[in-house]
Design an enzyme around this catalytic site. Structure first.
Site, mmCIF file in Angstrom:
data_model
loop_
_atom_site.group_PDB
_atom_site.id
_atom_site.type_symbol
_atom_site.label_atom_id
_atom_site.label_comp_id
_atom_site.label_asym_id
_atom_site.label_seq_id
_atom_site.Cartn_x
_atom_site.Cartn_y
_atom_site.Cartn_z
ATOM 1 C CE LYS A 77 -3.909 -0.227 -0.029
ATOM 2 N NZ LYS A 77 -4.848 -0.376 -1.160
ATOM 3 C CG HIS A 95 -4.297 3.714 -3.964
ATOM 4 N ND1 HIS A 95 -5.104 2.875 -4.704
ATOM 5 C CD2 HIS A 95 -3.785 2.953 -2.959
ATOM 6 C CE1 HIS A 95 -5.091 1.665 -4.161
ATOM 7 N NE2 HIS A 95 -4.287 1.679 -3.109
#
Length: 372
Positions: A77, A95
């Site tokens: 992540k 992201h």
């Protein structure tokens, strides 16, 4: 030529237990001539000793920052929100390619430090298909939680409580079956569930969880592109008890549901699980909430409804961490063929495509982001 060094960093995202490398894939990489340094981690589902037995060298947490520039940093992540420039090649989910909130600050750290982002979300083969994804387990976990939230709502007035990761799928399904039984006792029937994006990895995971939890085929509406082609909002969503959104978003499409479509007196919908969790994206087809939820607080209520039952949204952006061991093993296994080419990543088609996309996205950065 010196062997390529991969540095597996410890994850910093709260309740993130997954790992891009597993002891199994680490052993394969070492067998192929790589050196693998693994940061000690109190959160990772795999014990540090499992990596050590596989031949990895254990190093302190967060030591990647000071690792030699030529080491490739492997994570899962996003990094913590810091401001220092990034000098390494990073393999991770960042992201920041779909105009998510704060994307400029995240992306600009790489060119500012001479680093490179090879984003795991955009590793594709020559046909444009992702080489590895957590989609199946994201859908599986999302649908499982949605069933639990549905049952909870029927029996409690307070919000659904926090959840923790499960050691395996069987343990999760056992809990879900128990919850569904309680929900059926309150509702007098099984829930009706619509899954959009049902033919993809994520959607097939959602449908699998529903069936394993005892939801019969006739209670599952499995939609894909053909069914949504006419454009929403869709009454079939508000007629269902649960909506699981599993589509992969790349551009704006008509909304599947919106605040206006929810304001109907006969609404059955109680739970939305937005597995895609593109909460801040301007492209979202589920613009009924603005908060990304967490395993600590899995749901957020939809405010402003004037009729019908309460409506809760699950928008956890790392759902597969509910099943961290199985999700990690499946993902890392699929990623391994690409990992094995990292020693010449500039000339490996999968990584070269990721680098090209990185360069294209960097070119869209405002000058102000690069000057920090």
């Amino acid at each position: 030529m010196a062997p390529t060094v991969l540095h597996l960093r410890s994850e910093t995202k709260h309740l993130e237990h997954r790992s891009a490398l597993t002891p199994t894939t680490t052993a394969e990489l070492i067998k192929a001539g790589y050196i693998v340094n693994v940061e000690r981690s109190p959160e990772r589902i795999f014990d540090d000793e499992e990596f050590e037995k596989a031949g990895a060298t254990l190093v302190p947490e967060h030591s990647w920052v000071d690792a030699p520039k030529e080491h490739i940093i492997v994570g899962l992540k996003e990094l913590e929100e810091k401001d220092f420039p990034l000098k390494h090649v990073h393999v991770q989910f960042a992201h920041c390619y779909k105009q998510q909130a704060g994307w400029e600050n995240v992306l600009a750290r790489f060119p500012r430090g001479g680093g490179t982002l090879l984003d795991l979300e955009f590793l594709v083969d020559e046909h444009g298909r992702r080489v590895a994804a957590f989609g199946f387990h994201a859908g599986f976990a999302g649908a499982a939680l949605a069933l639990e939230v549905w049952a909870w709502q029927l029996n409690h007035s307070e919000p659904f409580p926090g959840v923790e990761s499960y050691p395996n799928e069987d343990a999760l399904i056992a809990d879900v079956k128990k919850a569904v039984k309680e929900g059926v006792e309150a509702a007098g029937r099984l829930p009706r569930v619509i899954v959009i994006g049902a033919r993809g990895r994520c959607g097939s995971g959602a449908v699998s969880a529903l069936k394993k939890a005892g939801i019969p085929d006739e209670n599952i509406l499995d939609w894909d592109m053909a069914e949504t082609a006419k454009g929403g909002p869709f009454k079939e969503i508000t007629d269902s008890d649960i909506f699981v959104n599993c589509i992969y978003l790349t551009s704006k499409i008509p909304n599947f549901v919106n605040m206006e479509s929810l304001q109907v007196p006969d609404r059955q919908l109680r739970v939305v699980c937005d597995v895609s969790a593109d909460t801040t994206s301007p492209f979202t087809p589920v613009p009924i909430y603005t908060v990304a939820t967490t395993f600590d607080k899995p749901t957020v209520p939809v405010d402003g409804l004037t009729s019908g039952p309460p409506l809760s949204v699950i928008s956890i952006d790392h759902l597969p961490s509910l099943l961290p061991r199985e999700a990690s093993e499946a993902f890392s296994h699929d990623l391994l063929p690409s990992l094995l080419t990292l020693n010449d990543w500039q000339n490996s088609p999968v990584w070269a495509r990721a680098k090209q996309l990185f360069d294209e996205k960097v070119a869209t950065l405002p000058e102000s982001a690069l000057q920090k």
